[in-house]
Motif scaffolding. Structure first.
Motif, PDB file in Angstrom:
ATOM      1  N   ILE A  33     -11.150  -3.305  -9.103  1.00 34.89           N
ATOM      2  CA  ILE A  33     -10.504  -3.181  -7.795  1.00 34.89           C
ATOM      3  C   ILE A  33     -10.068  -4.573  -7.354  1.00 34.89           C
ATOM      4  O   ILE A  33     -10.685  -5.572  -7.749  1.00 34.89           O
ATOM      5  CB  ILE A  33     -11.470  -2.559  -6.755  1.00 34.89           C
ATOM      6  N   ASP A  75      -9.224   2.807  -1.880  1.00 36.02           N
ATOM      7  CA  ASP A  75      -9.786   2.161  -3.067  1.00 36.02           C
ATOM      8  C   ASP A  75     -10.060   3.129  -4.209  1.00 36.02           C
ATOM      9  O   ASP A  75     -10.197   2.703  -5.359  1.00 36.02           O
ATOM     10  CB  ASP A  75     -11.107   1.471  -2.714  1.00 36.02           C
ATOM     11  N   ARG A 117      -5.232  -1.200  -8.250  1.00 35.16           N
ATOM     12  CA  ARG A 117      -5.800   0.129  -8.134  1.00 35.16           C
ATOM     13  C   ARG A 117      -5.862   0.762  -9.524  1.00 35.16           C
ATOM     14  O   ARG A 117      -5.066   0.426 -10.411  1.00 35.16           O
ATOM     15  CB  ARG A 117      -4.969   1.017  -7.197  1.00 35.16           C
ATOM     16  N   ASN A 173      -8.479  -6.425  -3.645  1.00 31.03           N
ATOM     17  CA  ASN A 173      -7.927  -6.408  -2.299  1.00 31.03           C
ATOM     18  C   ASN A 173      -7.853  -7.827  -1.774  1.00 31.03           C
ATOM     19  O   ASN A 173      -8.539  -8.732  -2.274  1.00 31.03           O
ATOM     20  CB  ASN A 173      -8.796  -5.559  -1.363  1.00 31.03           C
ATOM     21  N   SER A 197       0.828  -1.214   0.000  1.00 33.36           N
ATOM     22  CA  SER A 197       0.000   0.000   0.000  1.00 33.36           C
ATOM     23  C   SER A 197       0.857   1.257   0.000  1.00 33.36           C
ATOM     24  O   SER A 197       0.478   2.285  -0.584  1.00 33.36           O
ATOM     25  CB  SER A 197      -0.933  -0.008   1.215  1.00 33.36           C
ATOM     26  N   PHE A 246       1.735   1.898  -3.641  1.00 29.83           N
ATOM     27  CA  PHE A 246       0.596   2.459  -4.374  1.00 29.83           C
ATOM     28  C   PHE A 246       0.433   3.953  -4.063  1.00 29.83           C
ATOM     29  O   PHE A 246       0.130   4.750  -4.957  1.00 29.83           O
ATOM     30  CB  PHE A 246      -0.681   1.705  -4.013  1.00 29.83           C
TER      31      PHE A 246
END
Length: 396
Positions: free
Chosen positions: A365, A384, A255, A367, A148, A151
């Motif tokens: 998306i 998101d 993403r 996850n 994360s 990103f």
């Protein structure tokens, strides 16, 4: 040490299944299974009797295995005659993971271990590995936290006019510097992946071998997957779909970024993907039937008028909306049609509703979540929302 305790529990669980199936033992040869049960990925063979202590036989490196392994009885790999004396007895039934065992290796075992009956325990192994301990869930959560961070940095290193491969290289560099190991292990025969894929606009609509919604063009016919040399165009969705691997454990995330303005069709598809994620995650509880969650996702896509482009280009759509992750990217369970099995607590699943829009590219998306009585627990914390980037010609 925590890993040794983990391995002891894993071996005890395997032995319980061997007893239930009336098998006298199991031979573990596949490297990632060896790591799961023994704590080392060195080249060798683990003999797990139905009861009693396991035996780890190492070809190379014995020195490294002694430093890492959780198995107390560890020896150099013996001669064929000695192996016959160490592994089972004539007339016994021995489990093998035949889903990944080469025929040449099976022929070798039949030769050096005569008069044994070999039985496939692939299903047993995959089911055991699908349910994660709290220790494993935290490994995946850590991977999600690290990925994360990368990103979140994309707006800092993106530049208008970049090629897909340029942006991919920048992303991969930062991920590696944060400690991601890069090995994306997959169990399925003939599947492979280099960390992840980054595709923009029409590149996403290129069909290919990869068993997923998106393949990308890649860099050649020998490597037909992921980022290409195409320039990232303004006003087209850019999907960054990557893994991170820490201590062998994989997290999987996607993403969407858009350089410039977001087309209404793109926004509609993205909102639908978020709604699929919301409803599937709410139902991600022990006892939920995997195939029914796929049906739920498909029905939401159809109601939004996006059924024909759900999970791939028409005619070549992936038949799932979620897949187990752990030490391998394609673990059990799979949220797919025909996978009529109940979920179990602490299975870890990447949920990835995606749409391939003609004229735009991929929108969606992804996850990674843990199955829980209260619904899916998120293990990948990045925001998101679609992130807008400078369009071509705008100042960065």
């Amino acid at each position: 040490m925590a890993l040794k305790t983990e391995c002891q529990v894993r071996i005890a669980n395997l032995q319980q299944q061997l007893q239930r199936k009336e098998l006298d033992g199991a031979l573990i040869l596949y490297p990632i299974d060896l790591y799961y049960f023994a704590g080392t990925r060195q080249n060798g063979m683990l003999w797990v009797p139905q009861s009693g202590e396991p035996l780890l036989l190492i070809r190379k490196s014995l020195t490294r295995a002694r430093q890492e392994s959780c198995i107390d009885d560890l020896r150099p790999f013996p001669s064929s005659r000695q192996l016959t004396e160490l592994v089972g007895r004539p007339g016994q039934r021995i489990g093998l993971t035949c889903d990944v065992l080469p025929i040449a290796q099976l022929d070798y075992l039949k030769k050096v271990l005569p008069e044994r009956e070999f039985v496939d325990i692939s299903g047993i192994n995959r089911n055991l590995r699908s349910v994660k301990s709290p220790f494993e869930v935290e490994k995946i959560r850590h991977a999600g936290e690290q990925l994360s961070k990368v990103f979140a940095q994309v707006p800092d290193f993106y530049q208008p006019g970049m090629r897909e491969v340029d942006l991919a290289a920048e992303f991969e560099c930062r991920s590696r510097k944060l400690g991601s190991e890069g090995y994306v292990r997959m169990r399925a025969y003939n599947q492979e992946l280099f960390q992840g894929l980054l595709v923009a606009g029409g590149s996403a609509n290129q069909p290919g071998f990869f068993d997923g919604a998106v393949t990308g063009c890649g860099l050649s016919a020998a490597s037909p997957h992921g980022a290409s040399t195409a320039v990232i165009r303004p006003d087209m969705p850019l999907m960054v779909d990557y893994t991170a691997v820490y201590d062998g454990y994989i997290v999987d995330m996607s993403r969407i970024f858009v350089p410039g303005s977001i087309h209404p069709d793109v926004q509609h598809a993205f909102d639908t993907a978020l709604e699929i994620q919301r409803q599937v995650i709410a139902a991600l509880r022990p006892g939920a039937i995997a195939s029914e969650l796929f049906d739920l996702a498909s029905s939401i896509a159809a109601e939004a008028g996006l059924g024909e482009c759900f999970m791939g280009v028409p005619g070549e759509q992936a038949k799932f909306v979620g897949h187990g992750v752990g030490l391998e990217l394609d673990e059990m369970p799979v949220l797919a049609k025909g996978f009529d099995v109940p979920l179990q607590q602490n299975q870890t699943i990447a949920i990835e509703p995606k749409f391939l829009l003609d004229g735009h590219g991929v929108v969606g998306i992804e996850n990674t979540w843990a199955v829980d009585p209260e619904g899916g627990i998120r293990l990948s914390p990045a925001d998101d929302r679609i992130v807008t980037l400078p369009a071509q010609g705008e100042p960065s």
